[in-house]
Design a protein around this motif. Structure first.
Motif, PDB file in Angstrom:
ATOM      1  N   UNK A 250       1.098  -6.961  -1.167  1.00 42.84           N
ATOM      2  CA  UNK A 250       1.354  -6.217   0.194  1.00 42.84           C
ATOM      3  C   UNK A 250       2.512  -6.171   0.842  1.00 42.84           C
ATOM      4  N   UNK A 251       3.135  -7.147   0.553  1.00 42.86           N
ATOM      5  CA  UNK A 251       4.497  -7.329   1.234  1.00 42.86           C
ATOM      6  C   UNK A 251       5.550  -7.247   0.417  1.00 42.86           C
ATOM      7  N   UNK A 252       5.306  -6.520  -0.837  1.00 49.21           N
ATOM      8  CA  UNK A 252       6.196  -6.328  -2.082  1.00 49.21           C
ATOM      9  C   UNK A 252       6.725  -7.521  -2.692  1.00 49.21           C
ATOM     10  N   UNK A 253       6.228  -8.715  -2.707  1.00 50.64           N
ATOM     11  CA  UNK A 253       6.622  -9.912  -3.572  1.00 50.64           C
ATOM     12  C   UNK A 253       5.130 -10.236  -4.326  1.00 50.64           C
ATOM     13  N   UNK A 254       4.718  -9.402  -5.284  1.00 52.79           N
ATOM     14  CA  UNK A 254       3.724  -9.767  -5.950  1.00 52.79           C
ATOM     15  C   UNK A 254       3.744 -11.151  -6.874  1.00 52.79           C
ATOM     16  N   UNK A 255       2.797 -11.728  -7.282  1.00 54.44           N
ATOM     17  CA  UNK A 255       2.913 -12.925  -7.965  1.00 54.44           C
ATOM     18  C   UNK A 255       3.304 -12.636  -9.607  1.00 54.44           C
ATOM     19  N   UNK A 256       4.322 -13.355  -9.728  1.00 51.45           N
ATOM     20  CA  UNK A 256       4.877 -13.162 -11.269  1.00 51.45           C
ATOM     21  C   UNK A 256       3.596 -13.257 -12.248  1.00 51.45           C
ATOM     22  N   UNK A 257       3.686 -12.334 -13.316  1.00 52.97           N
ATOM     23  CA  UNK A 257       2.969 -12.494 -14.406  1.00 52.97           C
ATOM     24  C   UNK A 257       1.156 -11.761 -14.103  1.00 52.97           C
ATOM     25  N   UNK A 258       1.265 -11.458 -12.869  1.00 54.97           N
ATOM     26  CA  UNK A 258      -0.022 -10.820 -12.212  1.00 54.97           C
ATOM     27  C   UNK A 258      -0.299  -9.406 -12.996  1.00 54.97           C
ATOM     28  N   UNK A 259      -1.276  -9.390 -13.769  1.00 56.15           N
ATOM     29  CA  UNK A 259      -1.086  -7.898 -14.560  1.00 56.15           C
ATOM     30  C   UNK A 259      -2.068  -6.829 -13.897  1.00 56.15           C
ATOM     31  N   UNK A 260      -2.668  -7.304 -12.482  1.00 53.09           N
ATOM     32  CA  UNK A 260      -3.380  -6.313 -11.922  1.00 53.09           C
ATOM     33  C   UNK A 260      -2.497  -5.836 -10.599  1.00 53.09           C
ATOM     34  N   UNK A 261      -1.854  -6.726  -9.998  1.00 57.18           N
ATOM     35  CA  UNK A 261      -1.190  -6.349  -8.727  1.00 57.18           C
ATOM     36  C   UNK A 261       0.340  -6.343  -8.742  1.00 57.18           C
ATOM     37  N   UNK A 262       0.736  -6.901 -10.028  1.00 58.84           N
ATOM     38  CA  UNK A 262       2.474  -6.828 -10.282  1.00 58.84           C
ATOM     39  C   UNK A 262       2.801  -5.802 -11.051  1.00 58.84           C
ATOM     40  N   UNK A 263       4.034  -5.757 -11.397  1.00 52.48           N
ATOM     41  CA  UNK A 263       4.801  -4.906 -12.383  1.00 52.48           C
ATOM     42  C   UNK A 263       4.274  -5.090 -13.719  1.00 52.48           C
ATOM     43  N   UNK A 264       4.237  -3.811 -14.357  1.00 53.16           N
ATOM     44  CA  UNK A 264       3.613  -3.951 -15.861  1.00 53.16           C
ATOM     45  C   UNK A 264       4.784  -4.747 -16.732  1.00 53.16           C
ATOM     46  N   UNK A 265       6.098  -4.773 -16.475  1.00 49.91           N
ATOM     47  CA  UNK A 265       7.040  -5.399 -17.348  1.00 49.91           C
ATOM     48  C   UNK A 265       6.824  -6.891 -16.995  1.00 49.91           C
ATOM     49  N   UNK A 266       6.679  -7.630 -18.140  1.00 52.57           N
ATOM     50  CA  UNK A 266       6.383  -9.035 -18.187  1.00 52.57           C
ATOM     51  C   UNK A 266       7.602  -9.911 -18.791  1.00 52.57           C
ATOM     52  N   UNK A 267       8.710 -10.179 -18.103  1.00 49.96           N
ATOM     53  CA  UNK A 267       9.834 -10.658 -18.632  1.00 49.96           C
ATOM     54  C   UNK A 267       9.831 -11.840 -19.320  1.00 49.96           C
ATOM     55  N   UNK A 268       8.868 -12.784 -18.943  1.00 46.96           N
ATOM     56  CA  UNK A 268       8.764 -14.197 -19.552  1.00 46.96           C
ATOM     57  C   UNK A 268       7.411 -14.376 -20.569  1.00 46.96           C
ATOM     58  N   UNK A 269       6.810 -13.174 -20.889  1.00 39.35           N
ATOM     59  CA  UNK A 269       5.772 -13.157 -21.832  1.00 39.35           C
ATOM     60  C   UNK A 269       4.378 -13.874 -21.303  1.00 39.35           C
ATOM     61  N   UNK A 270       4.320 -14.033 -20.119  1.00 39.82           N
ATOM     62  CA  UNK A 270       3.152 -14.631 -19.449  1.00 39.82           C
ATOM     63  C   UNK A 270       1.689 -14.079 -19.856  1.00 39.82           C
ATOM     64  N   UNK A 271       0.791 -14.878 -20.046  1.00 42.55           N
ATOM     65  CA  UNK A 271      -0.675 -14.519 -20.161  1.00 42.55           C
ATOM     66  C   UNK A 271      -1.411 -14.472 -18.830  1.00 42.55           C
ATOM     67  N   UNK A 272      -0.832 -14.506 -17.790  1.00 39.30           N
ATOM     68  CA  UNK A 272      -1.641 -14.519 -16.503  1.00 39.30           C
ATOM     69  C   UNK A 272      -0.699 -14.978 -15.190  1.00 39.30           C
ATOM     70  N   UNK A 273      -1.010 -14.799 -14.011  1.00 36.06           N
ATOM     71  CA  UNK A 273      -0.386 -14.963 -12.775  1.00 36.06           C
ATOM     72  C   UNK A 273       0.111 -16.300 -12.823  1.00 36.06           C
ATOM     73  N   UNK A 274       1.291 -16.620 -12.316  1.00 31.42           N
ATOM     74  CA  UNK A 274       1.633 -17.852 -12.175  1.00 31.42           C
ATOM     75  C   UNK A 274       1.358 -18.361 -10.662  1.00 31.42           C
ATOM     76  N   UNK A 275      -0.107 -18.741 -10.670  1.00 31.63           N
ATOM     77  CA  UNK A 275      -0.684 -19.305  -9.298  1.00 31.63           C
ATOM     78  C   UNK A 275      -1.433 -20.506  -9.611  1.00 31.63           C
ATOM     79  N   UNK A 276      -1.309 -21.556  -8.937  1.00 27.47           N
ATOM     80  CA  UNK A 276      -2.075 -22.549  -9.329  1.00 27.47           C
ATOM     81  C   UNK A 276      -2.665 -23.149  -7.627  1.00 27.47           C
ATOM     82  N   UNK A 277      -4.011 -23.427  -7.858  1.00 24.13           N
ATOM     83  CA  UNK A 277      -4.515 -24.280  -6.662  1.00 24.13           C
ATOM     84  C   UNK A 277      -4.203 -25.499  -6.808  1.00 24.13           C
ATOM     85  N   UNK A 278      -3.085 -26.273  -5.879  1.00 26.94           N
ATOM     86  CA  UNK A 278      -2.521 -27.202  -6.335  1.00 26.94           C
ATOM     87  C   UNK A 278      -3.202 -28.429  -5.294  1.00 26.94           C
ATOM     88  N   UNK A 279      -3.845 -28.370  -4.268  1.00 31.36           N
ATOM     89  CA  UNK A 279      -4.268 -29.242  -3.385  1.00 31.36           C
ATOM     90  C   UNK A 279      -5.545 -28.810  -2.661  1.00 31.36           C
TER      91      UNK A 279
END
Length: 312
Positions: A250-279
């Motif tokens: 929404x603020x034009x900073x989509x999560x890297x590798x997000x296939x649904x909300x991010x850009x189609x181009x995947x520069x790092x060849x990721x299999x999914x969004x770079x998002x981790x429930x850390x704590x």
């Protein structure tokens, strides 16, 4: 009001439903049957809903004299098979477990995905799970997306489930995420306060919308900046479906590798969004002791960060 019959359907029964005039057909049936709106839409699209003996579209506005019939499917017995799948259990006692879900694992069974889920693994490890969410989601207090990794708390009994769900509802359960997003965030921190609901243009997606939505608040802090990307820590105040992914897009900073909300181009060849429930932090349902857990991001997350550092 008549009940419509159709012998060709292998369904349980036609139910006559009376709706309020000017209300949408799908909204009326969702309220009357207690099912989801997506389920009702499928029923309408498949011709299993009749208005005065004829099929109508989901947005049809009901009139006072309309006779509405819906042919509901017979309930089927659902069984979730315990499977010997490796689990990373961070903590366990008689009331709950805290698990670190890997990226790529679905939390609970759903149409099309009946095996290989976290629930299948949990049932093999521990047969005693809370039954509040039924057969499909035993013990599941909250969820994270398939391609999001990280911490989840699982309830072993109904009392614990109610206590933990209450903390979640009252925003007393703390959940912190790590993510890499597109763009360089200039401010050190920020808050996104924007309601989230089903995307009216794509029912498979969520979006920031101001009708038929629920309040959603995400706080974020910048942890590291790269050329064209930023690593952030995000804290959920609410817990809507895809919340961080939707808010960052929404603020034009989509999560890297997000296939649904991010850009189609995947520069790092990721299999999914770079998002981790850390704590994850909460009060123990028996005694109220503060419990806090952390889990490092998975290899793919760390490798993505290393590559971005090399390019910076």
């Amino acid at each position: 009001m008549s009940i419509f019959e159709e012998e060709d359907f292998a369904y349980e029964q036609w139910l006559a439903v009376e709706g309020k005039p000017e209300v949408r057909l799908d909204v009326c049936l969702t309220e009357k049957t207690g099912t989801s709106r997506s389920f009702i839409r499928n029923m309408i699209e498949e011709g299993r809903v009749l208005v005065n003996g004829e099929t109508k579209k989901a947005n049809y506005r009901i009139r006072a004299e309309d006779k509405i019939g819906i042919n509901l499917p017979k309930p089927r017995e659902l069984k979730v098979v315990p499977q010997q799948i490796p689990l990373e259990i961070i903590y366990e006692d008689d009331d709950l477990l805290v698990v670190n879900k890997p990226q790529g694992m679905v939390v609970h069974p759903a149409p099309g995905v009946w095996e290989g889920t976290l629930v299948n693994a949990l049932l093999y490890h521990c047969r005693d799970l809370s039954g509040i969410n039924g057969i499909i989601r035993p013990g599941i207090v909250h969820r994270i997306d398939k391609d999001t990794s990280g911490l989840l708390v699982v309830a072993k009994n109904d009392e614990s489930h109610n206590q933990l769900a209450g903390q979640l509802k009252e925003h007393k359960m703390q959940r912190k995420y790590l993510a890499v997003v597109h763009g360089v965030l200039s401010e050190p921190s920020g808050t996104i306060d924007a309601p989230i609901g089903r995307d009216p243009k794509d029912r498979k997606k969520m979006a920031v919308v101001f009708k038929h939505s629920r309040p959603a608040v995400t706080h974020y802090e910048v942890e590291e900046r790269f050329i064209g990307y930023t690593k952030i820590k995000a804290v959920l105040e609410t817990g809507r479906t895809h919340q961080i992914r939707v808010h960052m897009a929404y603020i034009r900073n989509p999560v890297l590798g997000d296939p649904l909300y991010g850009p189609k181009k995947n520069i790092l060849g990721l299999t999914g969004q770079v998002l981790h429930a850390h704590t994850l932090a909460f009060l123990h349902p028996r005694g109220g002791k503060l419990m806090e857990f952390s889990a490092d991001p998975p290899r793919e997350f760390l490798e993505a960060v290393d590559k971005l550092r090399e390019l910076t």
